[in-house]
Design a protein around this motif. Sequence first.
Motif, PDB file in Angstrom:
ATOM      1  N   GLY A 115       0.826  -1.195   0.000  1.00  0.00           N
ATOM      2  CA  GLY A 115       0.000   0.000   0.000  1.00  0.00           C
ATOM      3  C   GLY A 115       0.864   1.250   0.000  1.00  0.00           C
ATOM      4  O   GLY A 115       2.095   1.185   0.112  1.00  0.00           O
ATOM      5  N   GLY A 116       0.253   2.383  -0.170  1.00  0.00           N
ATOM      6  CA  GLY A 116       0.990   3.642  -0.185  1.00  0.00           C
ATOM      7  C   GLY A 116       0.150   4.752   0.418  1.00  0.00           C
ATOM      8  O   GLY A 116      -1.055   4.592   0.646  1.00  0.00           O
ATOM      9  N   LEU A 117       0.774   5.856   0.688  1.00  0.00           N
ATOM     10  CA  LEU A 117       0.057   7.009   1.232  1.00  0.00           C
ATOM     11  C   LEU A 117      -0.764   7.686   0.135  1.00  0.00           C
ATOM     12  O   LEU A 117      -0.316   7.794  -1.012  1.00  0.00           O
ATOM     13  CB  LEU A 117       1.043   8.011   1.834  1.00  0.00           C
ATOM     14  CG  LEU A 117       1.818   7.544   3.065  1.00  0.00           C
ATOM     15  CD1 LEU A 117       2.830   8.612   3.486  1.00  0.00           C
ATOM     16  CD2 LEU A 117       0.876   7.227   4.213  1.00  0.00           C
ATOM     17  N   HIS A 118      -1.950   8.122   0.493  1.00  0.00           N
ATOM     18  CA  HIS A 118      -2.817   8.850  -0.432  1.00  0.00           C
ATOM     19  C   HIS A 118      -2.104  10.141  -0.857  1.00  0.00           C
ATOM     20  O   HIS A 118      -1.361  10.735  -0.072  1.00  0.00           O
ATOM     21  CB  HIS A 118      -4.133   9.183   0.276  1.00  0.00           C
ATOM     22  CG  HIS A 118      -5.216   9.623  -0.639  1.00  0.00           C
ATOM     23  ND1 HIS A 118      -5.289  10.899  -1.137  1.00  0.00           N
ATOM     24  CD2 HIS A 118      -6.280   8.953  -1.154  1.00  0.00           C
ATOM     25  CE1 HIS A 118      -6.355  11.001  -1.916  1.00  0.00           C
ATOM     26  NE2 HIS A 118      -6.976   9.836  -1.931  1.00  0.00           N
ATOM     27  N   PRO A 119      -2.304  10.585  -2.110  1.00  0.00           N
ATOM     28  CA  PRO A 119      -1.623  11.806  -2.566  1.00  0.00           C
ATOM     29  C   PRO A 119      -1.927  13.028  -1.693  1.00  0.00           C
ATOM     30  O   PRO A 119      -1.079  13.917  -1.552  1.00  0.00           O
ATOM     31  CB  PRO A 119      -2.137  11.997  -3.997  1.00  0.00           C
ATOM     32  CG  PRO A 119      -3.300  11.068  -4.149  1.00  0.00           C
ATOM     33  CD  PRO A 119      -3.053   9.946  -3.205  1.00  0.00           C
ATOM     34  N   ILE A 120      -3.126  13.076  -1.073  1.00  0.00           N
ATOM     35  CA  ILE A 120      -3.433  14.191  -0.171  1.00  0.00           C
ATOM     36  C   ILE A 120      -2.558  14.117   1.073  1.00  0.00           C
ATOM     37  O   ILE A 120      -2.016  15.130   1.534  1.00  0.00           O
ATOM     38  CB  ILE A 120      -4.924  14.180   0.204  1.00  0.00           C
ATOM     39  CG1 ILE A 120      -5.783  14.489  -1.030  1.00  0.00           C
ATOM     40  CG2 ILE A 120      -5.221  15.183   1.320  1.00  0.00           C
ATOM     41  CD1 ILE A 120      -7.274  14.382  -0.783  1.00  0.00           C
ATOM     42  N   THR A 121      -2.401  12.914   1.610  1.00  0.00           N
ATOM     43  CA  THR A 121      -1.536  12.734   2.784  1.00  0.00           C
ATOM     44  C   THR A 121      -0.092  13.062   2.434  1.00  0.00           C
ATOM     45  O   THR A 121       0.622  13.707   3.219  1.00  0.00           O
ATOM     46  CB  THR A 121      -1.637  11.291   3.302  1.00  0.00           C
ATOM     47  OG1 THR A 121      -3.000  10.991   3.602  1.00  0.00           O
ATOM     48  CG2 THR A 121      -0.801  11.101   4.562  1.00  0.00           C
ATOM     49  N   ARG A 348      -2.667   3.601  -7.196  1.00  0.00           N
ATOM     50  CA  ARG A 348      -1.401   2.881  -7.360  1.00  0.00           C
ATOM     51  C   ARG A 348      -0.342   3.704  -8.122  1.00  0.00           C
ATOM     52  O   ARG A 348       0.814   3.297  -8.194  1.00  0.00           O
ATOM     53  CB  ARG A 348      -1.644   1.558  -8.077  1.00  0.00           C
ATOM     54  CG  ARG A 348      -2.251   0.500  -7.151  1.00  0.00           C
ATOM     55  CD  ARG A 348      -2.643  -0.750  -7.906  1.00  0.00           C
ATOM     56  NE  ARG A 348      -3.227  -1.744  -6.999  1.00  0.00           N
ATOM     57  CZ  ARG A 348      -4.070  -2.692  -7.373  1.00  0.00           C
ATOM     58  NH1 ARG A 348      -4.442  -2.782  -8.655  1.00  0.00           N
ATOM     59  NH2 ARG A 348      -4.551  -3.539  -6.495  1.00  0.00           N
ATOM     60  N   GLN A 349      -0.758   4.840  -8.669  1.00  0.00           N
ATOM     61  CA  GLN A 349       0.208   5.700  -9.353  1.00  0.00           C
ATOM     62  C   GLN A 349       1.021   6.540  -8.379  1.00  0.00           C
ATOM     63  O   GLN A 349       1.950   7.242  -8.770  1.00  0.00           O
ATOM     64  CB  GLN A 349      -0.519   6.629 -10.319  1.00  0.00           C
ATOM     65  CG  GLN A 349      -1.283   5.908 -11.427  1.00  0.00           C
ATOM     66  CD  GLN A 349      -2.039   6.860 -12.310  1.00  0.00           C
ATOM     67  OE1 GLN A 349      -1.463   7.761 -12.926  1.00  0.00           O
ATOM     68  NE2 GLN A 349      -3.357   6.696 -12.383  1.00  0.00           N
ATOM     69  N   PHE A 350       0.681   6.436  -7.070  1.00  0.00           N
ATOM     70  CA  PHE A 350       1.350   7.267  -6.065  1.00  0.00           C
ATOM     71  C   PHE A 350       1.916   6.367  -4.961  1.00  0.00           C
ATOM     72  O   PHE A 350       1.402   6.356  -3.845  1.00  0.00           O
ATOM     73  CB  PHE A 350       0.357   8.275  -5.474  1.00  0.00           C
ATOM     74  CG  PHE A 350      -0.371   9.055  -6.514  1.00  0.00           C
ATOM     75  CD1 PHE A 350       0.204  10.168  -7.098  1.00  0.00           C
ATOM     76  CD2 PHE A 350      -1.636   8.663  -6.932  1.00  0.00           C
ATOM     77  CE1 PHE A 350      -0.467  10.880  -8.081  1.00  0.00           C
ATOM     78  CE2 PHE A 350      -2.318   9.371  -7.908  1.00  0.00           C
ATOM     79  CZ  PHE A 350      -1.734  10.477  -8.487  1.00  0.00           C
ATOM     80  N   PRO A 351       2.960   5.575  -5.293  1.00  0.00           N
ATOM     81  CA  PRO A 351       3.513   4.638  -4.304  1.00  0.00           C
ATOM     82  C   PRO A 351       4.176   5.385  -3.164  1.00  0.00           C
ATOM     83  O   PRO A 351       4.603   6.522  -3.311  1.00  0.00           O
ATOM     84  CB  PRO A 351       4.510   3.824  -5.119  1.00  0.00           C
ATOM     85  CG  PRO A 351       4.915   4.752  -6.237  1.00  0.00           C
ATOM     86  CD  PRO A 351       3.709   5.559  -6.560  1.00  0.00           C
TER      87      PRO A 351
END
Length: 351
Positions: A115-121, A348-351
């Motif tokens: 998983g990855g952090l949301h682009p807002i986070t 998934r474009q923002f790992p």
Amino acid sequence: MSEQSGSIDVLRSQIEEAGKLGLAQVEAAATSADLESARIHILGKKGTLSEVLKGLAQVPGPARPQVGAVANEWKSKIEAAIAVKKEALEQAAMDAAIAHERIDVSVPSRRNHLGGLHPITQATRLVISILSRIGFEVATGPEAETDFLNFEAVNIPKDHPARDMQDTFFLGPGVVLRTHTTPVQMRTLMERPLPLRILSPGAVYRCDSDATHSPMFHQIEGLWVDRGIRMSDLKGVLDFLAKELFGSKAKIRLRPSYFPFVEPGAEVDVSCTICEGKNARCTMCKGTGWLEILGAGMVHPELYRAARVNAEGVTGFAFGMGVERIAMLLHGIPDLRLMFQGDLRFLRQFP
């Protein structure tokens, strides 16, 4: 030999015959199912040995213990044989499974899904990490806020036309979902001694929804209050932030604008990082060479009065930005709504 002795001998022979036959059946079992079937056939209620033992009822009392001892001996032998056979069959099954399911260590492993952090986070943490390097610290407050702190304390009284700029969710008399994080700044002004240098990130709510607006979105507001703070300090902080976010070539410009809680106020633009103002068809800046990123200004004196701060000789500046706007500029996201749809193909474009 008496007739009674003869019947006892016959019963003993039947017990031994049933016992030997039972041992042979146990030994012949090839699977656990076969073994269980043999156990039932021999020792079950209607099993061969059980049927023979029913003859004990015809044995005279004095001789019954002797015959019973023979019966128990064969029963114990069969039960022991079953236990040994069961262990052997289970071990054989395990050995077969190990041989069949042996792991081939040369086969490439499956790729774990991370998983990855949301682009807002990501954008929120990036802004905080940049400004914390010049002394800003994070302050937080409730999302359900009083009407006083959300509006009146920040110079927006009940009859002020600026209230029309923010369509508000009301939770009850005097309680709203905050429309900005400025109430956090007011709470901090009321509770902490000066000087202050804070950031107030968090979710805010307004009745608005389209490609560039959401009913719930995120802001980061900054506040610096001290003696001798000037508009040039504000510009220096924002120039530093822009260069850290968008690269060393980024420039900012301030355009006069109105916000009730600052005076003077300004809209802040950053130079387009895509075309640098050289492409009239640029989809980001629409050929202007500039992108609006935040609003700012010097703290209005009314806020000091509402917070009961002795403002003699004290000045300060405040600024506020939409985190989604920063994320869209950093990653070239065309539609704000993509960030709230939970589509894994997008995330998934923002790992």
